[in-house]
Structures are given as C-alpha cells and as structure tokens.
Write a protein that holds these residues in place. Structure first.
Motif, PDB file in Angstrom:
ATOM      1  N   ALA A   1      -9.205 -38.509  23.352  1.00  9.92           N
ATOM      2  CA  ALA A   1      -7.958 -39.098  22.873  1.00  9.92           C
ATOM      3  C   ALA A   1      -6.753 -38.285  23.311  1.00  9.92           C
ATOM      4  CB  ALA A   1      -7.998 -39.223  21.354  1.00  9.92           C
ATOM      5  N   LEU A   2      -6.867 -36.949  23.258  1.00 11.33           N
ATOM      6  CA  LEU A   2      -5.758 -36.096  23.687  1.00 11.33           C
ATOM      7  C   LEU A   2      -5.529 -36.218  25.187  1.00 11.33           C
ATOM      8  CD1 LEU A   2      -6.551 -32.965  21.481  1.00 11.33           C
ATOM      9  CD2 LEU A   2      -4.593 -34.509  21.213  1.00 11.33           C
ATOM     10  N   ALA A   3      -6.617 -36.313  25.934  1.00  9.45           N
ATOM     11  CA  ALA A   3      -6.478 -36.521  27.378  1.00  9.45           C
ATOM     12  C   ALA A   3      -5.763 -37.835  27.656  1.00  9.45           C
ATOM     13  CB  ALA A   3      -7.847 -36.502  28.050  1.00  9.45           C
ATOM     14  N   GLY A   4      -6.047 -38.846  26.856  1.00 13.37           N
ATOM     15  CA  GLY A   4      -5.385 -40.130  27.028  1.00 13.37           C
ATOM     16  C   GLY A   4      -3.898 -40.084  26.768  1.00 13.37           C
ATOM     17  N   LEU A   5      -3.465 -39.069  26.005  1.00 14.35           N
ATOM     18  CA  LEU A   5      -2.039 -38.883  25.754  1.00 14.35           C
ATOM     19  C   LEU A   5      -1.391 -37.953  26.779  1.00 14.35           C
ATOM     20  CD1 LEU A   5      -2.082 -38.547  21.849  1.00 14.35           C
ATOM     21  CD2 LEU A   5      -1.298 -40.508  23.199  1.00 14.35           C
ATOM     22  N   GLY A   6      -2.173 -37.494  27.754  1.00 18.14           N
ATOM     23  CA  GLY A   6      -1.611 -36.678  28.824  1.00 18.14           C
ATOM     24  C   GLY A   6      -1.982 -35.219  28.800  1.00 18.14           C
ATOM     25  N   ALA A   7      -2.816 -34.800  27.854  1.00 22.23           N
ATOM     26  CA  ALA A   7      -3.182 -33.387  27.765  1.00 22.23           C
ATOM     27  C   ALA A   7      -4.179 -33.020  28.854  1.00 22.23           C
ATOM     28  CB  ALA A   7      -3.776 -33.070  26.394  1.00 22.23           C
ATOM     29  N   GLY A   8      -3.937 -31.923  29.537  1.00 22.05           N
ATOM     30  CA  GLY A   8      -4.879 -31.400  30.518  1.00 22.05           C
ATOM     31  C   GLY A   8      -5.620 -30.191  30.005  1.00 22.05           C
ATOM     32  N   GLU A   9      -5.233 -29.754  28.816  1.00 24.10           N
ATOM     33  CA  GLU A   9      -5.835 -28.577  28.194  1.00 24.10           C
ATOM     34  C   GLU A   9      -5.838 -28.798  26.694  1.00 24.10           C
ATOM     35  OE1 GLU A   9      -5.275 -23.792  28.698  1.00 24.10           O
ATOM     36  OE2 GLU A   9      -3.459 -24.965  28.337  1.00 24.10           O
ATOM     37  N   VAL A  10      -6.886 -28.319  26.030  1.00 23.51           N
ATOM     38  CA  VAL A  10      -6.981 -28.437  24.578  1.00 23.51           C
ATOM     39  C   VAL A  10      -7.164 -27.045  23.984  1.00 23.51           C
ATOM     40  CG1 VAL A  10      -8.310 -29.334  22.632  1.00 23.51           C
ATOM     41  CG2 VAL A  10      -7.884 -30.779  24.610  1.00 23.51           C
TER      42      VAL A  10
ATOM     43  N   SER B   1      -3.411 -33.069  17.795  1.00 29.21           N
ATOM     44  CA  SER B   1      -1.998 -33.361  18.053  1.00 29.21           C
ATOM     45  C   SER B   1      -1.622 -32.834  19.423  1.00 29.21           C
ATOM     46  CB  SER B   1      -1.107 -32.721  16.979  1.00 29.21           C
ATOM     47  OG  SER B   1      -1.280 -31.310  16.958  1.00 29.21           O
ATOM     48  N   ILE B   2      -0.521 -33.359  19.932  1.00 31.26           N
ATOM     49  CA  ILE B   2       0.050 -32.880  21.183  1.00 31.26           C
ATOM     50  C   ILE B   2       1.117 -31.843  20.870  1.00 31.26           C
ATOM     51  CG2 ILE B   2       1.454 -33.536  23.191  1.00 31.26           C
ATOM     52  CD1 ILE B   2      -1.390 -34.464  23.460  1.00 31.26           C
ATOM     53  N   ALA B   3       1.116 -30.743  21.615  1.00 31.37           N
ATOM     54  CA  ALA B   3       2.134 -29.713  21.424  1.00 31.37           C
ATOM     55  C   ALA B   3       3.514 -30.307  21.678  1.00 31.37           C
ATOM     56  CB  ALA B   3       1.883 -28.535  22.364  1.00 31.37           C
ATOM     57  N   HIS B   4       4.433 -30.096  20.742  1.00 35.10           N
ATOM     58  CA  HIS B   4       5.736 -30.739  20.889  1.00 35.10           C
ATOM     59  C   HIS B   4       6.558 -30.127  22.013  1.00 35.10           C
ATOM     60  CE1 HIS B   4       6.931 -27.267  18.411  1.00 35.10           C
ATOM     61  NE2 HIS B   4       8.124 -27.455  18.903  1.00 35.10           N
ATOM     62  N   ARG B   5       6.276 -28.893  22.387  1.00 33.26           N
ATOM     63  CA  ARG B   5       7.042 -28.248  23.451  1.00 33.26           C
ATOM     64  C   ARG B   5       6.384 -28.386  24.818  1.00 33.26           C
ATOM     65  NH1 ARG B   5      11.137 -25.479  21.017  1.00 33.26           N
ATOM     66  NH2 ARG B   5      10.800 -24.840  18.864  1.00 33.26           N
ATOM     67  N   ASP B   6       5.130 -28.812  24.849  1.00 33.01           N
ATOM     68  CA  ASP B   6       4.437 -28.977  26.126  1.00 33.01           C
ATOM     69  C   ASP B   6       3.467 -30.136  26.007  1.00 33.01           C
ATOM     70  OD1 ASP B   6       3.070 -28.849  28.486  1.00 33.01           O
ATOM     71  OD2 ASP B   6       2.627 -26.712  28.393  1.00 33.01           O
ATOM     72  N   PRO B   7       3.867 -31.325  26.442  1.00 31.08           N
ATOM     73  CA  PRO B   7       3.010 -32.503  26.256  1.00 31.08           C
ATOM     74  C   PRO B   7       1.725 -32.468  27.058  1.00 31.08           C
ATOM     75  CG  PRO B   7       4.918 -33.027  27.622  1.00 31.08           C
ATOM     76  CD  PRO B   7       5.148 -31.657  27.075  1.00 31.08           C
ATOM     77  N   ALA B   8       1.530 -31.452  27.899  1.00 28.55           N
ATOM     78  CA  ALA B   8       0.274 -31.323  28.636  1.00 28.55           C
ATOM     79  C   ALA B   8      -0.768 -30.528  27.862  1.00 28.55           C
ATOM     80  CB  ALA B   8       0.518 -30.659  29.991  1.00 28.55           C
ATOM     81  N   VAL B   9      -0.429 -30.095  26.653  1.00 30.44           N
ATOM     82  CA  VAL B   9      -1.331 -29.288  25.828  1.00 30.44           C
ATOM     83  C   VAL B   9      -1.654 -30.041  24.542  1.00 30.44           C
ATOM     84  CG1 VAL B   9      -1.636 -27.131  24.541  1.00 30.44           C
ATOM     85  CG2 VAL B   9      -0.455 -27.115  26.760  1.00 30.44           C
ATOM     86  N   GLY B  10      -2.942 -30.182  24.273  1.00 32.38           N
ATOM     87  CA  GLY B  10      -3.383 -30.772  23.019  1.00 32.38           C
ATOM     88  C   GLY B  10      -3.949 -29.710  22.091  1.00 32.38           C
ATOM     89  N   HIS B  11      -3.951 -30.009  20.803  1.00 32.47           N
ATOM     90  CA  HIS B  11      -4.480 -29.083  19.803  1.00 32.47           C
ATOM     91  C   HIS B  11      -5.489 -29.797  18.919  1.00 32.47           C
ATOM     92  CE1 HIS B  11      -1.544 -25.653  20.059  1.00 32.47           C
ATOM     93  NE2 HIS B  11      -0.870 -26.582  20.719  1.00 32.47           N
ATOM     94  N   VAL B  12      -6.573 -29.125  18.615  1.00 30.54           N
ATOM     95  CA  VAL B  12      -7.466 -29.563  17.549  1.00 30.54           C
ATOM     96  C   VAL B  12      -7.018 -28.826  16.291  1.00 30.54           C
ATOM     97  CG1 VAL B  12      -9.829 -29.672  16.689  1.00 30.54           C
ATOM     98  CG2 VAL B  12      -9.369 -29.992  19.136  1.00 30.54           C
ATOM     99  N   ASP B  13      -6.464 -29.569  15.344  1.00 29.78           N
ATOM    100  CA  ASP B  13      -5.849 -28.967  14.170  1.00 29.78           C
ATOM    101  C   ASP B  13      -6.824 -28.757  13.022  1.00 29.78           C
ATOM    102  OD1 ASP B  13      -3.222 -28.986  15.335  1.00 29.78           O
ATOM    103  OD2 ASP B  13      -3.181 -31.142  14.996  1.00 29.78           O
ATOM    104  N   LEU B  14      -7.853 -29.592  12.946  1.00 31.52           N
ATOM    105  CA  LEU B  14      -8.835 -29.472  11.860  1.00 31.52           C
ATOM    106  C   LEU B  14     -10.105 -30.151  12.302  1.00 31.52           C
ATOM    107  CD1 LEU B  14      -8.423 -30.094   8.064  1.00 31.52           C
ATOM    108  CD2 LEU B  14     -10.092 -31.427   9.330  1.00 31.52           C
TER     109      LEU B  14
END
Length: 316
Positions: free
Chosen positions: A114-123, A78-91
């Motif tokens: 996939a997270l990078a494609g949504l704009g994440a520069g960090e996971v 998922s993408i962090a809701h407060r920072d769209p440049a941060v992605g999370h691996v939840d499971l």
C-alpha cells in the motif's frame, strides 16, 4: 496449528475493535494502557497548517486481520510528510494467542504494498513525527522484530527513552523550580505556560534553532487536553521550550533552549514544570522520548534509561 484469517483495509468502523485488540496485543502495560490514545494519534489525518508545513491531510494506510469474525491483528502505516518517497510502519500488533501463524508477516507485506502504491520507495519501522507512538520497535517486542527481519528489514539505528519517577513528592523530577525561576528573572528571563498565541513564535524558534523537526509536535502540544508546553522568554524573544503529550499523554518532549543560553538552568526549569503538570494529570511516571542528552535528564530529573528501540529500514 494453521489459522484461517483474512486481511481487509482498515476503516473507521473498525477502530473501537482495533483499540480493544491493541489493549491485549501490546504486551507492555504502559503501551496497552494508552491503546486508545495511540490508535487515535496514529490515525490523525490533518497536518498542522503553519508556515513550516504544507497544509493538508496525511496519507495513511491500515489493514486488519480477521479470524472467526474478530480482529486478531492490525497494521498502520503513513507517508512521511517531508519526504513522500518514504513510508512508515507506525504500529503492528497481533493478539498473543494468534502469533507465529504468519499474521504479522502478512500484514507487513500488505502495508508495504500500500505504501509503495502511494509512491514510497523505502519503508521505515520508525516513528513518523509529529504523529508517532514509539521511536521504533521496543526490543522487548521480540515477535515484531522477528517478523521485520524475516521480511528483509535491516536494523538502521537504536534509540532509547528515559523514565522520570513522578510517584512521590520528593522525586528529583518534581524539585521546586521557584528559586531557579527567580534567578532567571534577575536576568530578565520569564518562564510561563505557552498559549495558542505563542505557537507561531515557538514554531519559528524551533525551525531556526533546531531545523524544523519539532514544529508539528510543538503546535500539537498547545491547547489540547493531556498536553502542554512551557517556554522561556526575554521580552518577546523565545529562549527555550519544553512540551509534553504531543504523541502520548505520558510522554515528555520535545524540548530545546537557545545555544547561547545553555548553562543558565532554563532547560531544567522547563522540564520540571512539564513533569509537574504530568503528575497533576495522574501520571506516576513520564517517558522522555527519543532521548539525546542522557546526562542532562539524569541530572535534572533523576531519569534513567529504560526503553530501548531498534529502528529498521527496507528498500522496496
């Protein structure tokens, strides 16, 4: 032996099979027992719509690895809701019989893309509140830690949970709160269960007092089966809260009290009221998640540190 497997985007049709997979692939009994609740929570798409949040839908990604027509691995992000440049691996979970065959690393690589494609520069391999199942990777999930390190993730922080024993009447976690509530009443402080009408004031109190990190979890704990919240008020002023079940039914938190009321015993009362609710719901143990004040929970509920998590991060 090499295993031929394919990876496809996760769909809602896959969810029953993914829940069954997680029931086997999550090695710790307390996790496998809540596989359905974990997957359901992590796939929630709607963000609470209050003054602190931007109403809308969470940005989720997910992939499933399939071999012989059966799912053998899954990853949710998922993408962090407060920072769209941060992605999370939840499971991330791989069936025990199919580990060490590259499935975990392949799934992690796919979710990163996939997270990078949504704009994440960090996971981050870390919880993405308010929808999370763990603070990070439990240190006992060694294959997941090995997969993360093999893909260049660096350990960022360590977090821990505490456990409260709810299995017997004399547990310190279940001590009667009536005497303490009577003392608080003498000071004009009333303790009660929160209702949906209380959510705006609870969210405002959390945002002003603690910076807003718990808004969504509080909103999500009120008025839902398997969850709840208690609060302390003086007249109409919120002085403290304690919640449970927002992330998982057996988990307690968050909780907080106004700094100028600490020492009055409000926190201990709120904590034990929640733990009694959890016992009434059939839980023998409660997990106090992502703990800060260890001495408070040890003294107020006889809780002990049990689960330890590594949190990882990686620049894409």
């Amino acid at each position: 032996m090499d295993l031929e497997f394919s990876v496809a985007e996760l769909t809602d049709v896959d969810l029953p099979q993914v829940v069954a997979l997680c029931g086997e692939a999550l090695d710790l009994p307390e996790d496998s027992a809540e596989a359905n609740e974990i997957v359901t929570r992590l796939r929630e798409t709607t963000l609470p719509g209050d003054a602190t949040w931007t109403s809308g839908r969470r940005q989720l990604v997910g992939f499933v690895a399939v071999a012989g027509g059966e799912p053998v691995g899954v990853v949710l992000g998922s993408i962090a809701h407060r920072d769209p440049a941060v992605g999370h691996v939840d499971l991330i979970a791989v069936h025990p019989a199919d580990r060490r065959r590259g499935i975990g690393r392949t799934l992690l690589s796919r979710v990163e893309g996939a997270l990078a494609g949504l704009g994440a520069g960090e996971v981050l391999l870390a919880g993405n509140p308010p929808y999370y199942a763990w603070p990070g990777i439990d240190v006992r999930y060694t294959p997941a830690i090995c997969a993360a390190m093999a893909l260049g993730y660096e350990q960022d922080r360590t977090a821990w949970n505490m456990t409260a024993d709810l299995s017997y009447d004399g547990s310190p976690a279940l001590r009667d709160t009536a005497p303490a509530e009577a003392r608080l009443a003498e000071r004009g402080i009333r303790v009660r269960r929160a209702t949906e009408d209380d959510v705006p004031a609870l969210v405002e109190f959390a945002r002003v007092t603690f910076g807003g990190g718990w808004d969504g979890e509080l909103a999500h704990s009120v008025g839902r089966p398997g969850a709840g919240c208690h609060l302390a008020v003086r007249d109409t002023e919120v002085l403290g809260f304690a919640a449970y079940g927002s992330s998982r039914p057996s988990w307690f938190g968050p909780m907080g009290t106004a700094p100028d009321t600490q020492g009055l015993g409000i926190g201990g009362v709120l904590l034990r009221r929640c733990l009694r609710d959890q016992r009434a719901a059939g839980h023998d143990r409660a997990q106090i998640g992502w703990v800060g004040p260890v001495p408070f929970y040890a003294g107020s509920a006889g809780a002990w540190i049990e689960r330890v998590f590594f949190l990882f991060r990686k620049q894409l």
